[in-house]
Motif scaffolding. Structure first.
Motif, short mmCIF file in Angstrom:
data_model
loop_
_atom_site.label_atom_id
_atom_site.label_comp_id
_atom_site.label_asym_id
_atom_site.label_seq_id
_atom_site.Cartn_x
_atom_site.Cartn_y
_atom_site.Cartn_z
N ALA A 206 0.83 -1.20 0.00
CA ALA A 206 0.00 0.00 0.00
C ALA A 206 0.87 1.25 0.00
CB ALA A 206 -0.93 0.00 1.22
N GLU A 207 1.97 1.20 0.76
CA GLU A 207 2.88 2.35 0.81
C GLU A 207 3.54 2.58 -0.54
OE1 GLU A 207 6.75 3.92 3.32
OE2 GLU A 207 5.60 2.22 4.07
N LEU A 208 3.85 1.47 -1.23
CA LEU A 208 4.50 1.56 -2.53
C LEU A 208 3.63 2.33 -3.52
CD1 LEU A 208 6.85 0.64 -4.39
CD2 LEU A 208 5.50 -1.40 -4.88
N PHE A 209 2.31 2.11 -3.42
CA PHE A 209 1.40 2.75 -4.37
C PHE A 209 0.74 4.00 -3.81
CE2 PHE A 209 1.68 -1.60 -6.00
CZ PHE A 209 1.99 -1.33 -7.33
N ALA A 210 1.24 4.48 -2.68
CA ALA A 210 0.69 5.71 -2.11
C ALA A 210 0.94 6.87 -3.06
CB ALA A 210 1.34 5.99 -0.75
N GLU A 211 -0.07 7.69 -3.22
CA GLU A 211 0.04 8.80 -4.17
C GLU A 211 0.70 10.01 -3.53
OE1 GLU A 211 -3.64 9.76 -6.04
OE2 GLU A 211 -3.96 7.73 -6.79
N GLY A 212 1.47 10.70 -4.32
CA GLY A 212 2.11 11.93 -3.88
C GLY A 212 1.38 13.13 -4.43
N PRO A 213 1.98 14.31 -4.35
CA PRO A 213 1.35 15.52 -4.88
C PRO A 213 1.29 15.50 -6.40
CG PRO A 213 3.60 15.98 -4.20
CD PRO A 213 3.31 14.57 -3.79
N SER A 214 0.31 16.17 -6.95
CA SER A 214 0.21 16.25 -8.42
C SER A 214 0.60 17.63 -8.93
CB SER A 214 -1.21 15.91 -8.88
OG SER A 214 -2.14 16.80 -8.29
N GLU A 215 0.63 18.61 -8.05
CA GLU A 215 1.01 19.97 -8.45
C GLU A 215 2.48 20.24 -8.14
OE1 GLU A 215 -0.89 22.23 -10.07
OE2 GLU A 215 -2.35 20.60 -10.22
N PRO A 216 3.17 21.01 -8.98
CA PRO A 216 4.56 21.35 -8.68
C PRO A 216 4.65 22.20 -7.42
CG PRO A 216 3.80 22.56 -10.63
CD PRO A 216 2.71 21.59 -10.25
N PRO A 217 5.78 22.11 -6.69
CA PRO A 217 5.92 22.90 -5.46
C PRO A 217 5.91 24.40 -5.76
CG PRO A 217 7.70 21.27 -5.70
CD PRO A 217 6.97 21.32 -6.99
N PHE B 154 2.58 11.89 -13.60
CA PHE B 154 3.93 11.39 -13.34
C PHE B 154 4.39 11.78 -11.94
CE2 PHE B 154 8.57 11.45 -13.60
CZ PHE B 154 8.82 10.21 -14.17
N ARG B 155 4.14 13.05 -11.57
CA ARG B 155 4.55 13.55 -10.26
C ARG B 155 3.84 12.79 -9.14
NH1 ARG B 155 6.94 18.13 -8.60
NH2 ARG B 155 6.85 19.06 -10.68
N ARG B 156 2.56 12.48 -9.36
CA ARG B 156 1.77 11.81 -8.33
C ARG B 156 2.39 10.47 -7.92
NH1 ARG B 156 -3.05 11.78 -10.86
NH2 ARG B 156 -3.62 13.76 -9.94
N TYR B 157 3.00 9.78 -8.88
CA TYR B 157 3.52 8.45 -8.59
C TYR B 157 5.04 8.40 -8.43
CZ TYR B 157 -1.18 6.90 -9.55
OH TYR B 157 -2.53 6.74 -9.49
N THR B 158 5.72 9.53 -8.56
CA THR B 158 7.18 9.48 -8.45
C THR B 158 7.76 10.42 -7.41
OG1 THR B 158 7.44 11.15 -10.21
CG2 THR B 158 7.47 8.82 -10.89
N GLU B 159 7.06 11.51 -7.08
CA GLU B 159 7.69 12.52 -6.23
C GLU B 159 8.02 12.00 -4.83
OE1 GLU B 159 6.86 16.89 -4.40
OE2 GLU B 159 6.59 16.67 -6.56
N ASN B 160 7.17 11.16 -4.27
CA ASN B 160 7.46 10.63 -2.93
C ASN B 160 8.78 9.87 -2.93
OD1 ASN B 160 5.18 11.71 -1.76
ND2 ASN B 160 4.00 9.83 -1.80
N ASP B 161 8.99 9.04 -3.96
CA ASP B 161 10.24 8.28 -4.05
C ASP B 161 11.43 9.20 -4.27
OD1 ASP B 161 9.05 5.87 -3.62
OD2 ASP B 161 8.93 5.30 -5.73
N LEU B 162 11.26 10.22 -5.11
CA LEU B 162 12.34 11.17 -5.36
C LEU B 162 12.72 11.90 -4.07
CD1 LEU B 162 11.30 12.75 -8.79
CD2 LEU B 162 13.27 11.28 -8.35
#
Length: 201
Positions: free
Chosen positions: A50-61, A97-105
């Motif tokens: 569940a944590e792996l697929f947790a969504e991050g933000p979709s808007e740029p900072p 793209f941001r929603r699914y990658t920013e947390n990992d980044l």
């Protein structure tokens, strides 16, 4: 070796740092951590899937430094996006793209900054002569990532868009309030460049 990384036998890198240099790098790494923000809190799910697929933000900072550290994946500010429809499609792709990658980044950048702080904290008391920092290959890669992020952050505060602009920075008068930040930017660039050379085969 002073001020430059040199390769270690068997891999990794070493650099001699004095007390002031250690303090500056550590302080910058701590500030970078504060800027990136905390990791997942105590309320994170127990299920790692569940944590792996947790969504991050979709808007740029909103912060320009964070925008530089976490740029949109499908847009180039120097390129004409084309029609309004194409621009809207770019924004939608970037948001997805941001929603699914920013947390990992963010986690990766946070871990790199923490690696810098830990390795500096593990140095024996440097004293007036400083100390020699020795890094494994993995630690060297983490340092390289952190140095790059620190330079991006400082470059953003200095409004540096292109590396070619750095020539003018050498000519700043001492009374210019940007001078300390510029000196840190250029010094970190030298460290980064020599560390890259140690990792090349």
């Amino acid at each position: 070796m002073p001020g430059t990384f040199e390769p270690l036998p068997g891999g990794g890198a070493a650099v001699a740092l004095d007390e002031v240099e250690i303090s500056i790098i550590r302080s910058l790494a701590v500030q970078l951590l504060e800027l990136i923000g905390p990791g997942p809190g105590e309320d994170r799910p127990d299920d790692p899937l569940a944590e792996l697929f947790a969504e991050g933000p979709s808007e740029p900072p909103a912060d320009p430094v964070l925008k530089r550290l976490f740029p949109d994946a499908y847009s180039d500010p120097e390129q004409d996006p084309g029609s309004p429809r194409e621009a809207e499609e770019q924004r939608a792709h970037s948001a997805e793209f941001r929603r699914y990658t920013e947390n990992d980044l963010r986690a990766g950048k946070r871990e790199n900054a923490l690696a810098v702080i830990r390795s500096l904290d593990e140095l024996s008391s440097p004293g007036e002569g400083g100390a020699v920092l020795k890094l494994s290959v993995q630690e060297s890669r983490q340092w390289l990532g952190a140095l790059n992020d620190l330079r991006l952050a400082i470059g953003s505060r200095l409004d540096i868009v292109d590396e070619d602009e750095t020539d003018d920075l050498y000519r700043l008068p001492d009374e210019d309030p940007r001078k300390p930040m510029v000196m840190a930017y250029l010094w970190l660039g030298g460290l980064q460049e020599t560390l890259v050379s140690t990792l090349m085969p």
